[in-house]
Write an enzyme that holds these catalytic residues in place. Structure first.
Site, short mmCIF file in Angstrom:
data_model
loop_
_atom_site.label_atom_id
_atom_site.label_comp_id
_atom_site.label_asym_id
_atom_site.label_seq_id
_atom_site.Cartn_x
_atom_site.Cartn_y
_atom_site.Cartn_z
N HIS A 92 42.65 43.81 39.41
CA HIS A 92 43.19 43.61 40.77
C HIS A 92 44.71 43.71 40.73
O HIS A 92 45.33 43.09 39.83
CB HIS A 92 42.75 42.25 41.31
CG HIS A 92 43.25 41.96 42.69
ND1 HIS A 92 42.74 42.59 43.81
CD2 HIS A 92 44.21 41.12 43.13
CE1 HIS A 92 43.38 42.14 44.88
NE2 HIS A 92 44.27 41.25 44.50
N GLY A 132 32.28 35.70 44.37
CA GLY A 132 33.34 35.59 45.38
C GLY A 132 34.13 36.88 45.50
O GLY A 132 33.79 37.89 44.86
#
Ligand code: GRF
Length: 201
Positions: free
Chosen positions: A110, A144
């Site tokens: 990320h 998540g």
């Protein structure tokens, strides 16, 4: 025998390319066994084809619903017997079936320092917030959004004249280096997960 990676992409594939280049050296200890995408017509797929790596495309629209797509993606990945699945710019959230099969050996990269700035606009959100340092995070994917246990991080300065593109491009340089280094060590040396703490011996 080298460890087997399956890399998932949705776009340019420069992160994938770094892994393909590293895996060309037998001392790296891992090969890219396949590249999967959620769409056609992206540069990531020809990058794999040029490297002689099998590819597959698993499009959400080809399945009756997301659960069916999730199962199909897991089955496609499983065909290549991955030791580790690497999301490198894959823009879909894997679902329960995928995580059931690959949880614990599924990492995502990320372009922000999680838990700051999760989601699809990490560099843009860091800029908007006025952050002075951002970076990239490699983490084990959980159920998540960008919330899984962190494996590694690299910091990147935010410059006064940065825009989203310049910041993300600079982050991607650090990200490619982080991914190649850390994935290689995980595959050669193994890794341990204890709650939220991930260690590579
Ligand atoms: C990477 O920064 C990744 O973290 C983000 O999208 C970018 C993918 O870039 N999710 P590329 O397709 O590998 O060039």
């Amino acid at each position: 025998m080298p460890a087997r990676l399956v890399v998932l992409v949705s776009g340019t594939g420069s992160t994938l390319q770094a892994l393909l280049d590293a895996a060309a050296d037998p001392s790296y200890g891992a090969i890219v066994a396949a590249v999967g995408a959620d769409r056609e017509g992206i540069d990531g797929l020809p990058r794999a084809e040029r490297a002689g790596v099998p590819t597959f495309v698993c499009r959400l629209g080809d399945h009756v619903d997301r659960a069916a797509w999730d199962l199909a993606l897991a089955a496609e990945c499983a065909r290549f017997r991955p030791d580790l699945v690497v999301s490198a710019g894959f823009m879909k959230l894997a679902g329960p079936a995928f995580l059931h099969r690959f949880g614990g050996r599924f990492v995502n990269s990320h372009p922000a320092l999680l838990p700051s700035f999760p989601g699809v606009h990490g560099p843009r959100d860091a800029l908007a917030h006025g952050a002075k340092v951002s970076g990239c995070t490699l983490f084990l994917v959980d159920d998540g959004v960008d919330t899984g246990p962190i494996v590694a991080q690299r910091a990147v300065d935010v410059l006064d004249d940065d825009d989203e593109r310049s910041l993300h491009d600079r982050i991607k340089v650090a990200e490619r280096s982080m991914l190649v280094d850390v994935v290689g060590r995980m595959m050669r040396e193994g890794y341990r997960v204890n709650g939220r703490r991930v260690t590579i011996p």
